[in-house]
Scaffold this active site. Structure first.
Site, short mmCIF file in Angstrom:
data_model
loop_
_atom_site.label_atom_id
_atom_site.label_comp_id
_atom_site.label_asym_id
_atom_site.label_seq_id
_atom_site.Cartn_x
_atom_site.Cartn_y
_atom_site.Cartn_z
N SER A 112 28.56 75.26 39.22
CA SER A 112 27.38 75.63 40.00
C SER A 112 26.15 75.01 39.37
O SER A 112 26.00 75.03 38.15
CB SER A 112 27.23 77.15 40.03
OG SER A 112 25.97 77.49 40.57
N TYR A 140 27.92 85.22 36.16
CA TYR A 140 28.38 84.08 36.98
C TYR A 140 28.00 82.75 36.33
O TYR A 140 28.84 81.84 36.21
CB TYR A 140 27.76 84.23 38.37
CG TYR A 140 28.04 83.10 39.32
CD1 TYR A 140 29.27 82.99 39.97
CD2 TYR A 140 27.06 82.13 39.59
CE1 TYR A 140 29.51 81.96 40.87
CE2 TYR A 140 27.29 81.11 40.48
CZ TYR A 140 28.52 81.01 41.12
OH TYR A 140 28.76 79.98 42.00
P1 NDP Z 1 33.60 81.99 49.28
O1 NDP Z 1 33.38 83.39 48.83
O2 NDP Z 1 33.34 81.63 50.70
O3 NDP Z 1 35.07 81.52 48.92
C1 NDP Z 1 35.62 81.80 47.67
C2 NDP Z 1 37.09 81.52 47.77
O4 NDP Z 1 37.70 81.82 46.51
C3 NDP Z 1 37.77 82.37 48.83
O5 NDP Z 1 38.68 81.58 49.53
C4 NDP Z 1 38.47 83.43 48.01
O6 NDP Z 1 39.65 83.92 48.59
C5 NDP Z 1 38.81 82.66 46.77
N1 NDP Z 1 39.07 83.53 45.65
C6 NDP Z 1 38.21 84.41 45.07
N2 NDP Z 1 38.82 85.04 44.06
C7 NDP Z 1 40.09 84.56 44.01
C8 NDP Z 1 41.20 84.82 43.19
N3 NDP Z 1 41.15 85.71 42.18
N4 NDP Z 1 42.34 84.14 43.41
C9 NDP Z 1 42.42 83.23 44.41
N5 NDP Z 1 41.40 82.94 45.23
C10 NDP Z 1 40.25 83.59 45.02
O7 NDP Z 1 32.71 81.10 48.30
P2 NDP Z 1 32.15 79.60 48.44
O8 NDP Z 1 32.99 78.81 49.35
O9 NDP Z 1 30.71 79.71 48.67
O10 NDP Z 1 32.35 79.11 46.94
C11 NDP Z 1 33.41 78.26 46.54
C12 NDP Z 1 33.15 77.84 45.11
O11 NDP Z 1 31.90 77.16 45.05
C13 NDP Z 1 33.05 78.99 44.13
O12 NDP Z 1 33.61 78.64 42.90
C14 NDP Z 1 31.56 79.20 44.01
O13 NDP Z 1 31.21 79.83 42.81
C15 NDP Z 1 31.07 77.76 44.08
N6 NDP Z 1 29.66 77.62 44.47
C16 NDP Z 1 29.22 78.01 45.72
C17 NDP Z 1 27.91 77.83 46.07
C18 NDP Z 1 27.38 78.20 47.43
O14 NDP Z 1 26.18 78.02 47.68
N7 NDP Z 1 28.20 78.70 48.34
C19 NDP Z 1 26.94 77.23 45.13
C20 NDP Z 1 27.51 76.84 43.88
C21 NDP Z 1 28.82 77.04 43.57
P3 NDP Z 1 39.63 85.29 49.40
O15 NDP Z 1 38.86 85.01 50.64
O16 NDP Z 1 41.05 85.55 49.69
O17 NDP Z 1 38.99 86.32 48.52
#
Ligand code: NDP
Length: 249
Positions: A142, A155
């Protein structure tokens, strides 16, 4: 970009929703066979299966919690059974919360660290036997980890940890021809942002119009583009790096 990843196999964690979903689809469109790991079954997984079918190729959707070592063992076992080897591993699964440091419960610290950082450790370590020369590991970090963000100390600590992990792993795995990099998104317009109250969303958009050179939030596809590049041989001499996909902050 088509056919860039023909013959390559990729694992994407958290691959059914948000940025992970765009990465799954981007890699598949570029020709890779994708194993997408999801945690929660439901509509997102079902519609992803349909979209992957439309793209073509043989892709796989597997349920696993990346914070659970037993489930990661099972996930990697499935990868071995279904695709044999992996050329790309994308550690995208992540969770976030907004809590003041003074009030941050230890359990919440662990939940966020376990998913964002320990999950990447577990998946990467257990996938190593499936990775050969030319393989590429991508951690989704991030941009906030470098900037610092109030109420997100847990985080940003986890995401900054991915940078250290990446720097060391790049050196440890480089001699085996395995590259390791971080993609660090800025604020990306995902469902999370879209579900916000209109006023809060407007505030965020206004802030990032000011803060970014491009004057807008990013899209999941724009993050996926950087991941496809890092997965491909176009980035063959690039390792240990953090690529900010932040619109120029
Ligand atoms: P979302 O919350 O939309 O998606 C997160 C995903 O991770 C979901 O598919 C979720 O699955 C999965 N997940 C969470 N915990 C677990 C676990 N223990 N095991 C397996 N899968 C898991 O988030 P984003 O798409 O926004 O974020 C994706 C990545 O990008 C993350 O690492 C986030 O920190 C990073 N990020 C996002 C930003 C943003 O602006 N959106 C900015 C900077 C970084 P489920 O739905 O089943 O829980």
């Amino acid at each position: 970009m088509d056919a860039l990843l023909n013959g390559k196999n990729a694992l994407v964690t958290g691959g059914a929703r948000g940025i992970g979903r765009a990465i799954t689809l981007g890699l598949a469109r570029a020709g890779a066979t994708v194993v997408a790991c999801y945690r929660t079954p439901g509509e997102a997984v079902d519609t992803l299966a349909t979209e992957l079918k439309e793209i073509g190729g043989e892709h796989h959707l597997i349920r696993a919690d990346v914070a659970d070592p037993v489930e990661v063992d099972q996930l990697v076992h499935e990868c071995r059974e279904r695709v044999g080897t992996l050329h790309t591993v994308v550690n995208n699964a992540g969770v976030i919360s907004h809590v003041s440091f003074a009030e941050l419960p230890l359990e919440e610290w662990h939940r966020v660290l376990d998913t964002n950082l320990t999950g990447a450790f577990l998946v990467t370590q257990k996938c190593l036997p499936l990775l050969g020369p030319g393989a590429s590991i991508v951690h989704i970090g991030s941009r906030g980890a470098r900037a610092g963000v109030p109420l997100r100390s847990h985080y940003t600590a986890a995401k900054a940890g991915l940078v250290g992990l990446t720097r060391s792993l790049a050196k440890e795995l480089g001699p085996r021809g395995i590259r390791v990099n971080v993609v660090a998104p800025g604020v990306i317009d995902t469902d999370v942002e879209r579900r916000m109250p209109a006023e809060q969303r407007a505030q965020i958009e206004a802030r990032y119009r000011q803060l970014t050179a491009l004057g807008r939030l990013g899209t999941p596809d724009e993050v996926a583009g950087a991941v496809v590049f890092l997965a491909s041989d176009l980035s063959a001499y690039l390792t240990g790096e953090t690529l900010d996909v932040d619109g120029g902050i």
